[in-house]
Every structure is written in C-alpha cells, then in structure tokens.
Design an enzyme around this catalytic site. Structure first.
Site, PDB file in Angstrom:
ATOM      1  N   ASP A   9       0.782  -1.254  -0.109  1.00  0.00           N
ATOM      2  CA  ASP A   9       0.051  -0.036   0.017  1.00  0.00           C
ATOM      3  C   ASP A   9       0.883   1.225   0.133  1.00  0.00           C
ATOM      4  O   ASP A   9       2.251   1.110   0.411  1.00  0.00           O
ATOM      5  CB  ASP A   9      -1.073  -0.003   1.383  1.00  0.00           C
ATOM      6  CG  ASP A   9      -1.835   1.197   1.460  1.00  0.00           C
ATOM      7  OD1 ASP A   9      -2.215   1.537   0.227  1.00  0.00           O
ATOM      8  OD2 ASP A   9      -2.108   1.839   2.561  1.00  0.00           O
ATOM      9  N   SER A  10       0.433   2.514  -0.340  1.00  0.00           N
ATOM     10  CA  SER A  10       1.041   3.592   0.028  1.00  0.00           C
ATOM     11  C   SER A  10       1.474   4.029   1.288  1.00  0.00           C
ATOM     12  O   SER A  10       2.181   5.049   1.517  1.00  0.00           O
ATOM     13  CB  SER A  10       0.067   4.886  -0.627  1.00  0.00           C
ATOM     14  OG  SER A  10      -0.963   4.743   0.283  1.00  0.00           O
ATOM     15  N   CYS A  72      -4.403  -1.135  -2.223  1.00  0.00           N
ATOM     16  CA  CYS A  72      -4.577   0.159  -2.212  1.00  0.00           C
ATOM     17  C   CYS A  72      -5.729   0.445  -3.461  1.00  0.00           C
ATOM     18  O   CYS A  72      -5.158  -0.253  -4.543  1.00  0.00           O
ATOM     19  CB  CYS A  72      -3.217   0.724  -2.443  1.00  0.00           C
ATOM     20  SG  CYS A  72      -3.163   2.511  -3.050  1.00  0.00           S
ATOM     21  N   GLU A 150      -1.977   8.569   8.110  1.00  0.00           N
ATOM     22  CA  GLU A 150      -0.598   8.331   8.302  1.00  0.00           C
ATOM     23  C   GLU A 150       0.138   8.894   9.403  1.00  0.00           C
ATOM     24  O   GLU A 150       1.272   8.388   9.883  1.00  0.00           O
ATOM     25  CB  GLU A 150       0.168   8.834   6.704  1.00  0.00           C
ATOM     26  CG  GLU A 150      -0.017   8.076   5.581  1.00  0.00           C
ATOM     27  CD  GLU A 150       0.604   6.532   5.739  1.00  0.00           C
ATOM     28  OE1 GLU A 150       1.901   6.538   5.978  1.00  0.00           O
ATOM     29  OE2 GLU A 150      -0.025   5.787   5.446  1.00  0.00           O
ATOM     30  N   CYS A 182     -10.925   3.610  -0.176  1.00  0.00           N
ATOM     31  CA  CYS A 182      -9.485   3.710   0.153  1.00  0.00           C
ATOM     32  C   CYS A 182      -9.300   2.928   1.497  1.00  0.00           C
ATOM     33  O   CYS A 182      -9.979   3.045   2.366  1.00  0.00           O
ATOM     34  CB  CYS A 182      -9.096   5.092   0.418  1.00  0.00           C
ATOM     35  SG  CYS A 182      -7.510   5.472   0.879  1.00  0.00           S
ATOM     36  N   HIS A 184      -7.099   3.440   3.802  1.00  0.00           N
ATOM     37  CA  HIS A 184      -6.831   4.222   4.815  1.00  0.00           C
ATOM     38  C   HIS A 184      -8.128   4.506   5.776  1.00  0.00           C
ATOM     39  O   HIS A 184      -8.071   4.766   6.871  1.00  0.00           O
ATOM     40  CB  HIS A 184      -6.156   5.367   4.449  1.00  0.00           C
ATOM     41  CG  HIS A 184      -4.664   5.338   4.345  1.00  0.00           C
ATOM     42  ND1 HIS A 184      -4.229   4.736   3.150  1.00  0.00           N
ATOM     43  CD2 HIS A 184      -3.694   5.719   5.028  1.00  0.00           C
ATOM     44  CE1 HIS A 184      -2.980   4.799   3.183  1.00  0.00           C
ATOM     45  NE2 HIS A 184      -2.573   5.364   3.989  1.00  0.00           N
TER      46      HIS A 184
HETATM   47  N1  DGL Z   1      -4.736   3.281   0.752  1.00  0.00           N
HETATM   48  C1  DGL Z   1      -4.558   4.085  -0.495  1.00  0.00           C
HETATM   49  C2  DGL Z   1      -5.968   3.445  -1.396  1.00  0.00           C
HETATM   50  O1  DGL Z   1      -6.714   2.810  -0.932  1.00  0.00           O
HETATM   51  C3  DGL Z   1      -4.158   5.319  -0.241  1.00  0.00           C
HETATM   52  C4  DGL Z   1      -3.683   6.113  -1.636  1.00  0.00           C
HETATM   53  C5  DGL Z   1      -2.947   7.354  -1.568  1.00  0.00           C
HETATM   54  O2  DGL Z   1      -1.906   7.129  -0.662  1.00  0.00           O
HETATM   55  O3  DGL Z   1      -3.660   8.378  -1.565  1.00  0.00           O
HETATM   56  O4  DGL Z   1      -6.315   4.516  -2.329  1.00  0.00           O
END
Ligand code: DGL
Length: 259
Positions: A9-10, A72, A150, A182, A184
């Site tokens: 993931d990011s 993600c 984050e 998302c 997050h």
């Molecule tokens: N967890 C990522 C998602 O599901 C976040 C993307 C981001 O870093 O903007 O889209």
C-alpha cells in the site's frame, strides 16, 4: 507453499486489508510493504502511481511473494492491468465496493469517498457504469485524509472537520450507502459512525479481498502446506512506530528499509 503473501500500500492503510487476510488465512505468512515515504498516491499522476506500483511489486517478488495483494484502491485502479500483464504471480486488487452498494441501496443513491487517483481512473468509471446503472453515485475526493491517517491523526478534530465537510453533502442528497474507496479510511470509522446516521450503511471491500485471496490461493494450489510457525514481516520507508501502532498485538517483525 512456504512462501508469503505479499501485500503493498502507499502506507499504513493496507493494514486494514492485512488484518482481514490474517483473520481468514491464519496459517499463511505475510510480507507487507508500506510505501509511506511516497504517500499519498491519490494526488499523483497515473504514470507515477504505475511506477511506484512496479517498484513495490518487484521488491515483494524479490523477497519471495507467491501472490500480491495490491491493498490500495489507487494503485489497483491505475496499475493492476499492467502488473497482471507483466508478472507471473497472481494479483488481487481492491476497488471501491460499488457493486455491493448498488445491490443494497433502496434510495438508489450511493456515496463514494475515495482518492482523486481512484475517482479519475477508467477502471473505477467502467465498474460504476457496469454495476450502478440506474443508481445515482455521488463521488467525493477525501483530500487530506490519507496524510492524517499516516500521521496517526485518524481520530483528530482535523479528521472530524474534513469528514463532516465531505460526507454531509452526500447525506443531504439522500444516500443510504457510503462506500469507503480507500484502505486508509476504515481507520476513520470511529468518527464516521458519529457523523453518518444508522440507516446509512458504510461499506468497504476488505473482507471481499481476503475471500478472493483465499479462493485464488486454493484454486492455484498455493495455500501453505507445512506446519512451520506463522511469520508476519513488515517493511516501511516511513515511521516504524506508526506502523507498529496499526498492527500491534501479534508477533510481527517491523523494519525500516529505504526503498
Ligand atoms: N490506501 C490507498 C488507497 O486505498 C491510499 C492512496 C493514497 O496514498 O492516496 O487508495
């Protein structure tokens, strides 16, 4: 097979998917890559998201992943086709749960909270077109939410302010399903539940991704066969302390790596 499930993931958001996978597949080893240094992905160009997804995939493959879960939505909607075409292992992606929402809504109005990268992708548009015919879909970019999660501020006043700003207009429109597009965002549920009335269902795709991961491992003969103890390894290029907070409670190995 004695190789781990690779997940990326990011940043820390994909741990919401990791938890579902560990619950459904408790015998499997996992290897999680948190690219927090490059978060958020959602405001980057398609090409940048693709390059970051390729980099993450190659690290996981080098470390022996037998399957890759792109935990993600932004990376899935912008890069999964390319990844599937160019690498041998199976890929599981995550997309906003438009289809389940379209099946459940009675007002025929559905809200989607996701990143700009996801909402602007052609995969998201095609999925909406295919599964939400006759349904009004209200799209809202969750600008600023990923950086807050984050930073460990998922329950802050700032998060509350942004969520009210983003969700209230959709509620006024009469949505009865809110899709969290998302990975997050499940960490924002404590605040979201206070904002969103009980008759509005909040839907995410976490369990569906875990189920699909299990189904693919099974059908391709990739389920772990030995009895060796389970290992969960995490690599982050961000803050190890924050990542530990999101996955605490088990025997996890969390390391900082500059990738
Ligand atoms: N967890 C990522 C998602 O599901 C976040 C993307 C981001 O870093 O903007 O889209």
């Amino acid at each position: 097979m004695e190789r781990p499930i690779g997940i990326f993931d990011s940043g820390v958001g994909g741990t919401s998917i990791w938890k579902e996978i560990v619950q459904l597949l408790p015998m499997e080893d996992t290897l999680y890559l948190a690219d927090s240094k490059n978060a958020p992905y959602g405001t980057k160009s398609k090409e940048e998201i693709l390059q970051l997804s390729i980099k993450n995939t190659e690290i996981l493959l080098e470390k022996g992943a037998k399957i890759i879960v792109v935990a993600c939505n932004t990376a899935t909607t912008n890069a999964i086709d390319h990844l599937r075409k160019n690498y041998q292992v199976p890929f599981i992606g995550i997309e906003p749960a438009i289809k389940p929402a379209a099946l459940r809504t009675t007002t025929k109005k559905v809200g989607v909270l996701a990143t700009k990268g996801t909402l602007s992708s052609s995969l998201f548009h095609n999925t909406s077109k295919m599964h939400a015919a006759g349904i009004q879909v209200f799209e809202q970019e969750g600008k600023g939410l990923v950086p807050l999660v984050e930073a460990g501020k998922a329950r802050s006043e700032e998060a509350q302010f942004l969520l009210e700003k983003y969700v209230s207009p959709m509620l006024t429109e009469g949505i009865d399903c809110l899709v969290l597009g998302c990975t997050h965002y499940p960490y924002l549920l404590p605040i979201l539940r206070k904002i969103v009335p009980k008759n509005v269902q909040i839907i995410d795709s976490g369990f569906a991704v875990a189920k699909q991961t299990k189904a693919i491992l099974k059908s391709q003969g990739l389920l772990k066969s030995g009895t060796k103890g389970v290992e969960h390894v995490f690599f982050t290029n961000g803050n190890t302390y924050t990542l530990r907070f999101f996955v605490s409670g088990g025997a996890q190995k969390i390391s900082y790596v500059n990738f």
